[in-house]
Design a protein around this motif. Structure first.
Motif, short mmCIF file in Angstrom:
data_model
loop_
_atom_site.label_atom_id
_atom_site.label_comp_id
_atom_site.label_asym_id
_atom_site.label_seq_id
_atom_site.Cartn_x
_atom_site.Cartn_y
_atom_site.Cartn_z
N VAL A 178 -12.74 -14.40 -26.05
CA VAL A 178 -11.70 -13.38 -26.03
C VAL A 178 -11.28 -13.14 -27.46
CG1 VAL A 178 -9.38 -12.80 -25.29
CG2 VAL A 178 -10.83 -14.17 -23.80
N PHE A 179 -11.47 -11.93 -27.95
CA PHE A 179 -11.10 -11.64 -29.33
C PHE A 179 -10.03 -10.57 -29.33
CE2 PHE A 179 -14.40 -14.25 -30.84
CZ PHE A 179 -15.58 -13.96 -30.17
N SER A 180 -8.80 -10.97 -29.48
CA SER A 180 -7.76 -9.96 -29.53
C SER A 180 -6.97 -9.98 -30.82
CB SER A 180 -6.81 -10.09 -28.33
OG SER A 180 -6.53 -11.44 -28.10
N SER A 181 -7.33 -10.87 -31.72
CA SER A 181 -6.72 -10.83 -33.04
C SER A 181 -7.62 -11.59 -34.00
CB SER A 181 -5.34 -11.49 -33.03
OG SER A 181 -5.50 -12.90 -32.97
N GLY A 182 -7.35 -11.48 -35.29
CA GLY A 182 -8.19 -12.13 -36.28
C GLY A 182 -8.24 -13.64 -36.08
N ALA A 183 -7.16 -14.19 -35.53
CA ALA A 183 -7.12 -15.65 -35.34
C ALA A 183 -8.17 -16.11 -34.35
CB ALA A 183 -5.73 -16.05 -34.85
N ASP A 184 -8.60 -15.19 -33.49
CA ASP A 184 -9.57 -15.59 -32.47
C ASP A 184 -10.94 -15.88 -33.05
OD1 ASP A 184 -8.02 -13.37 -30.11
OD2 ASP A 184 -7.85 -15.55 -30.30
N ALA A 185 -11.10 -15.69 -34.35
CA ALA A 185 -12.36 -16.08 -34.97
C ALA A 185 -12.58 -17.56 -34.78
CB ALA A 185 -12.33 -15.74 -36.46
N ASP B 83 -15.27 -22.01 -33.95
CA ASP B 83 -15.06 -23.39 -34.40
C ASP B 83 -15.07 -24.35 -33.23
OD1 ASP B 83 -12.70 -22.27 -36.87
OD2 ASP B 83 -14.81 -22.84 -37.10
N ASN B 84 -14.97 -23.80 -32.02
CA ASN B 84 -14.99 -24.63 -30.83
C ASN B 84 -16.26 -25.46 -30.78
OD1 ASN B 84 -15.99 -25.07 -28.02
ND2 ASN B 84 -13.94 -24.33 -27.50
N ALA B 85 -16.12 -26.74 -30.48
CA ALA B 85 -17.27 -27.65 -30.53
C ALA B 85 -18.41 -27.22 -29.66
CB ALA B 85 -16.80 -29.06 -30.15
N ALA B 86 -18.09 -26.86 -28.40
CA ALA B 86 -19.17 -26.48 -27.48
C ALA B 86 -19.86 -25.21 -27.96
CB ALA B 86 -18.61 -26.28 -26.07
N VAL B 87 -19.05 -24.27 -28.47
CA VAL B 87 -19.64 -23.02 -28.96
C VAL B 87 -20.57 -23.30 -30.13
CG1 VAL B 87 -19.15 -20.80 -30.03
CG2 VAL B 87 -17.67 -21.65 -28.23
N LYS B 88 -20.04 -24.07 -31.07
CA LYS B 88 -20.84 -24.37 -32.27
C LYS B 88 -22.15 -25.03 -31.89
CE LYS B 88 -19.03 -25.92 -36.38
NZ LYS B 88 -17.96 -26.43 -37.27
N SER B 89 -22.04 -26.07 -31.05
CA SER B 89 -23.27 -26.82 -30.79
C SER B 89 -24.26 -25.98 -30.01
CB SER B 89 -22.97 -28.13 -30.07
OG SER B 89 -22.45 -27.84 -28.79
N SER B 90 -23.81 -25.26 -28.98
CA SER B 90 -24.78 -24.51 -28.18
C SER B 90 -25.36 -23.35 -28.97
CB SER B 90 -24.17 -24.04 -26.86
OG SER B 90 -22.96 -23.36 -27.09
N LEU B 91 -24.53 -22.68 -29.75
CA LEU B 91 -25.03 -21.54 -30.52
C LEU B 91 -26.02 -22.00 -31.59
CD1 LEU B 91 -24.88 -18.54 -30.67
CD2 LEU B 91 -22.91 -18.72 -32.18
N THR B 92 -25.65 -23.09 -32.28
CA THR B 92 -26.56 -23.62 -33.30
C THR B 92 -27.88 -24.01 -32.67
OG1 THR B 92 -24.59 -24.54 -34.31
CG2 THR B 92 -26.70 -25.20 -35.24
N ARG B 93 -27.78 -24.71 -31.55
CA ARG B 93 -28.99 -25.17 -30.86
C ARG B 93 -29.88 -23.98 -30.53
NH1 ARG B 93 -31.65 -27.35 -26.40
NH2 ARG B 93 -33.54 -27.91 -27.54
N LEU C 252 -22.90 -18.65 -38.17
CA LEU C 252 -21.58 -18.93 -37.60
C LEU C 252 -20.47 -18.47 -38.53
CD1 LEU C 252 -22.24 -22.38 -35.96
CD2 LEU C 252 -21.19 -20.43 -34.84
N GLU C 253 -20.67 -18.73 -39.83
CA GLU C 253 -19.68 -18.27 -40.81
C GLU C 253 -19.50 -16.77 -40.74
OE1 GLU C 253 -18.12 -21.38 -42.02
OE2 GLU C 253 -17.66 -19.55 -43.14
N LEU C 254 -20.63 -16.07 -40.74
CA LEU C 254 -20.59 -14.61 -40.72
C LEU C 254 -19.93 -14.09 -39.45
CD1 LEU C 254 -24.00 -13.72 -42.29
CD2 LEU C 254 -21.80 -12.91 -43.06
#
Lengths: 441, 280, 314
Positions: free
Chosen positions: A227-234, A238-248, A428-430
């Motif tokens: 859910v992206f409704s503001s800049g903070a939602d970037a 950083d979420n662990a599950a997101v990072k690991s699955s996306l990286t994988r 991920l940074e981008l």
């Protein structure tokens, strides 16, 4: 060449001047002519005229709509529906017509664009005016993108599509790999893809490098819905599950692409995965219901059931997920014919309308639950609908107010990542940067 | 000496022909390819490595075109709009081009630059203001409106002006000294000499109007009013994919009138000699 | 002197008569939109809600994006298209224009000269050279996508010349822009070929006769007589060519996609303006970018016209 006569600008009016005067008169006449060309004021005051705009899906769909519209007009003699088709740049056109104060009364509202229209008050909360039991006919998860921050419903889905796993039975048989089952996990899928490539030389999986196509993988491995409704939602990235699955997934894709068993459509010289699958250049793909009529139309010899089939998207560590794509009919909040429009919506989106426009056409799935068992449904679509309850989560293609823009930006990043131009870390940074960027103003 | 001259001529011809044929091949090649592709199925047309001969040879793409019930109507619409646009432009552009090139008027060149500047505005940002204007004028979904918008093309005026300039100011100076009034000069001096430029103008305006996509896309709404490019797009592009081979067939059919017009105008344009009243 | 004044007034009157319609029509539709769009650059507008005045903020942001772009160009060029798309678009379109305009003008001239020969069959060639201009750019891009594939026709032709090197035109960031440029040149040279053909018809015979008598050869006659006499038309071709090249959108859209393709090499300013206005819904910012593009086009053309000093034929 000598000039015709000697006297210059004398007393008499020379013929060229007469000709010129005639020319001016002609121009004036033309202007008058065109002004008189305006469409004649048609309707007697009692009759309501509503304008309905959609994008094109070819002549057959247009004819179906026209059939239903004339049926509707027969049943409601005091309403005239003017059907307009905007073939390209649909949302831009609608936006432009809002700016000109000439927006249509009812129009297609894509789930990616809906939040913007809702937020800006451009569409009417039809949920307030439609009968309760009418609204209850629809799949509840499809209503999500069309609910405003005030909880009101701003549009009903006219149809929808779902992602499924498509596989080529012949290639599976050739490689000696057993067909996908309900028990399949993502690992099973990757293993099968590898084997098929080794045994047949054709990539096992073709899939777009797009965020929405990858979400089933992320969600089924524990990532929360984006859910992206503001800049903070970037911070989503950083979420662990997101990072690991996306990286994988990125690293798997990069590696697999080098080895050859997983490709993007461009790698096999096709425009999209449907084309790659239809040409049998890859054994599996994860695509939406729109692929089915495409294959029927473009590859008629490649038959459902005997040559290819559908399966559930594999399970991850946290369950099973898929994506849903839907379009609603939005109503102009400034429409002058609300009652006529509501009647029209209930007709077109009700069971009668959907049976003709959705079930029979076969381009999309009906959004009314009861139609899932309609005998006229294409068998492949019926199967897809049967799968729906087996998913733990059906995520609608909707991430918040900037869905359309973000999807495009994410696709750029993911595309670069998959081609090895950037690493998974950089990707991920981008992605985070892109989210922050789009909420900057 | 005669033999040497003959030899030179032969060599010259050979060189000229080779060059012409080479260029022609390069310029025609994509066309040949699309003609061939229009008889293939998309599966074959987009096959890789590329294939050259339609197998199976199919007329399906053209059949799909003719099965479209609105196809004749679209052709008619496009012909109407293009014909009117060409006719109007021939008149307005040659008049204005002549005026800007030859006649004296305070601020003439400034006016012309202002006109030319209009061409330099990037298209997308002007879509919305234009749309608002057109809607307020009631010209939306109106083919005559399209004609009206394109009836005095800036690039057409520019072309005619440059052409008259290249004829040389002396020509018109001579006429002026002889006492001919400006309008006479236009009708009896400029116009007769303008045939090649008018030919080019007609071709460009016809082409631009026949193939126009963005304008009709934005300003036309009812399917019956569509012009050919928009109509083809409507018929063959779905929201997620495009049926390319019928579009290729369609665009070949759509190019045919332009090619015919060009061939006809070509004979008109290429005159043996142009009589120029240059005094030295 | 009375006669003179009268004729001057007559001339002015006739001028107005002849130009009134084109001027009013174009000024009305053209300037309204242009001024509206430019005024918009001082606002923030997402089309659906009322505009918000923000003064020069859009320009500030644009300038900082350009500066950022220059930094990125120096520090990490391979991520340029992802981090500074507008600058990337600017860079690309300027390169593209430099590639396209001179080549297409020259080619159009050559084609016209060649097709104007009085040899048998010249008519066929005149039609052949014009054909590329009769189809719409979308179809042309589709065909060329096929021709530019790694084992496609183009590579088949050039591989003997390059010793077997076959560039992957569409997926190699170094070759994508040249590929698009080639397609454009193919099309526009055919288009402008007609202009020069028309121009060649109007050239006076006597000058050529005189030159031939004086002993000038074919090439000399071409360089010293034909080209100078065609100057106004050359200006026309260059000006329109530059305007068209700087505003290029449709070719890039089809051949490179909305994101600019491999390494963003096909991303143009027009694409960026489209994205800013309709995807990001920042119409005001898009207008500011359009103002910049307009300024570039205007300056370039002013310079071109100065250099080519249209008109006077000695």
């Amino acid at each position: 060449m000598t000039t015709k006569e000697g006297s210059a600008g004398g007393k008499r009016i020379s013929t060229p001047i007469i000709i010129a005067a005639l020319a001016v008169v002609a121009v004036v006449l033309l202007a008058v002519l065109f002004l008189a060309q305006r469409p004649p004021t048609p309707t007697p005051p009692k009759v309501a005229v509503i304008r309905f705009a959609g994008w094109s899906a070819g002549e057959t769909e247009m004819k179906s709509y026209q059939k239903m519209i004339s049926l509707f007009q027969q049943q409601n003699p005091d309403i005239i529906v003017k059907y307009e088709v905007i073939t390209q740049m649909f949302s831009e056109n609608i936006l432009a017509s809002y700016a000109a104060g000439a927006a249509p009364d009812v129009f297609y509202l894509d789930s990616a664009w809906a939040p913007i229209f809702i937020e800006k008050g451009a569409v009417y909360p039809v949920g307030d005016k439609l009968p309760r039991d009418f609204v209850d006919q629809f799949y509840p998860f499809l209503l999500e993108p069309f609910k405003g921050p005030d909880g009101k419903l701003y549009g009903l889905p006219k149809d929808w599509s779902v992602l499924s796993l498509f596989y080529n039975k012949k290639l599976f048989a050739q490689a000696g790999v057993p067909e996908p089952t309900e028990a399949w996990t993502w690992e099973d899928l990757f293993a099968a893809a590898r084997t098929i490539y080794q045994k047949t030389g054709k990539p096992g999986l073709v899939i777009h490098a797009e965020f929405n196509r990858w979400l089933p993988y992320l969600l089924s491995n524990g990532a929360p819905p984006p859910v992206f409704s503001s800049g903070a939602d970037a911070a989503y990235f950083d979420n662990a599950a997101v990072k690991s699955s996306l990286t994988r997934f990125i690293e798997l894709f990069q590696q697999g692409r080098k080895e050859g068993w997983i490709v993007i459509p461009a790698d096999v010289n096709t425009g999209w995965s449907g084309e790659a699958f239809g040409k049998q250049l890859a054994a599996m793909t994860i695509e939406g219901s729109w692929m089915i009529p495409y294959i029927v139309d473009q590859f008629p010899d490649f038959k459902y059931g005997s040559d290819w089939d559908l399966a559930l998207i594999p399970r991850g560590s946290a369950g099973r997920a898929t994506m849903a794509y839907t379009v609603a009919l939005g109503v102009n909040s400034k429409t002058e014919n609300l009652d006529a429009v509501l009647k029209f919506i209930m007709f077109i989106q009700g069971p009668e309308g959907q049976r003709e426009l959705v079930v029979r056409m076969g381009h999309t799935l009906p959004s009314i639950k009861t139609l899932a068992s309609d005998p006229e449904l294409w068998p492949s679509h019926a199967k897809e609908l049967g799968f729906v309850e087996k998913y733990d989560r059906v995520q609608v293609f909707f991430y918040g107010p900037k869905t359309g823009e973000l999807e495009g930006k994410f696709a750029q990043v993911l595309g670069a990542a998959v081609k090895g131009e950037i690493s998974a870390q950089e990707a991920l940074e981008l992605l985070k940067e892109k989210v922050a960027e789009s909420f900057k103003s | 000496m005669l033999l040497g001259e003959r030899g030179l001529r032969v060599a010259y011809l050979a060189a000229a022909y080779t060059l012409m044929v080479l260029l022609a091949l390069i310029y025609l090649m994509p066309f040949l390819r699309s003609i061939v592709a229009s008889f293939m199925t998309w599966a074959q047309a987009s096959a890789y490595p590329p294939e050259w001969w339609p197998n199976p040879f199919t007329l399906e793409n053209y059949m799909k075109l003719f099965r479209l019930s609105l196809f004749p109507r679209w052709i008619l619409n496009t012909a109407l709009v293009s014909g009117l646009v060409v006719a109007l432009n021939l008149v307005t552009c040659s008049m204005a081009g002549y005026a800007f090139a030859v006649l004296r008027f305070p601020g003439r060149d400034l006016l012309f630059s202002a006109l030319l500047t209009l061409l330099m505005v990037p298209p997308f940002v002007t879509i919305i203001p234009n749309f608002i204007l057109i809607t307020k004028l009631g010209l939306i979904d109106n083919l005559i409106g399209l004609v009206f918008l394109g009836s005095a093309s800036v690039s057409g005026v520019y072309l005619m002006r440059q052409y008259y300039l290249s004829l040389g100011r002396e020509l018109f100076e001579a006429a002026r000294i002889d006492g001919a009034d400006p309008l006479r000069s236009y009708l009896y001096v400029a116009l007769p000499l303008s045939k090649p430029a008018l030919g080019a103008l007609a071709i460009y305006q016809f082409l631009g109007s026949w193939n126009a996509f963005l304008g009709p896309l934005v300003f036309l709404r009812s399917v019956e009013n569509f012009t050919l490019p928009v109509g083809l797009n409507f018929a063959f592009s779905r929201s997620l994919w495009v049926e390319y081979t019928p579009i290729i067939a369609g665009s070949l059919v759509a190019s045919a009138p332009t090619i015919i017009v060009y061939v006809l105008l070509n004979k008109y344009m290429i005159r043996g000699t142009v009589v120029a009243a240059r005094k030295g | 002197m009375n006669f003179f004044e009268k004729s001057k007034r007559l001339e002015a009157l006739v001028f107005l008569l002849l130009t009134l319609y084109p001027l009013t029509l174009n000024f009305f539709f053209g300037y309204f939109s242009m001024l509206f769009a430019f005024a918009l650059s001082a606002f923030e507008w997402d089309i659906l809600t009322p505009m918000k005045f923000v003064g020069l903020k859009n320009y500030q942001e644009m300038l900082s994006e350009i500066v950022h772009g220059v930094e990125m160009l120096v520090s990490s060029p391979r991520m340029l298209h992802l981090r500074a798309p507008f600058f990337n678009g600017l860079k690309n379109i300027l390169l593209y224009t430099a590639m396209v305009v001179p080549t297409q003008t020259l080619l159009a001239l050559v084609l016209a000269a060649v097709a104007n020969q009085r040899v048998r069959g010249a008519h066929f060639f005149r039609v052949a050279y014009f054909l590329p201009a009769t189809t719409c750019p979308v179809i042309i891009s589709l065909i060329f996508i096929w021709l530019f594939m790694r084992d496609g026709f183009v590579n088949y032709l050039i591989s003997p010349l390059t010793g077997g090197f076959k560039p992957d035109w569409l997926r190699d960031p170094n070759f994508l822009l040249p590929a698009i440029a080639l397609v454009a040149i193919w099309g526009t040279s055919a288009h402008f070929f007609v202009t020069f053909l028309a121009g060649l018809q109007a050239l006076p015979r006597e000058v050529y006769e005189a030159a031939k008598i004086d002993g000038a050869g074919v090439l000399a006659r071409f360089i010293y007589i034909t080209i100078p006499l065609l100057k106004p038309l050359v200006t026309y071709v260059v000006v329109l060519g530059t305007i068209g090249a700087l505003q290029m959108f449709d070719l890039a859209w089809v051949m490179a996609g909305a994101g600019g393709g491999a390494g963003g090499a096909g991303y143009t300013v027009a694409l960026d303006i489209y994205n800013t206005a309709f995807v990001q819904l920042r119409y005001g910012y898009a207008a500011a970018k359009a103002v910049l593009l307009f300024a570039i086009i205007f300056t370039l053309n002013y310079y071109v016209q100065k250099k080519l000093a249209f008109g006077r034929v000695t």
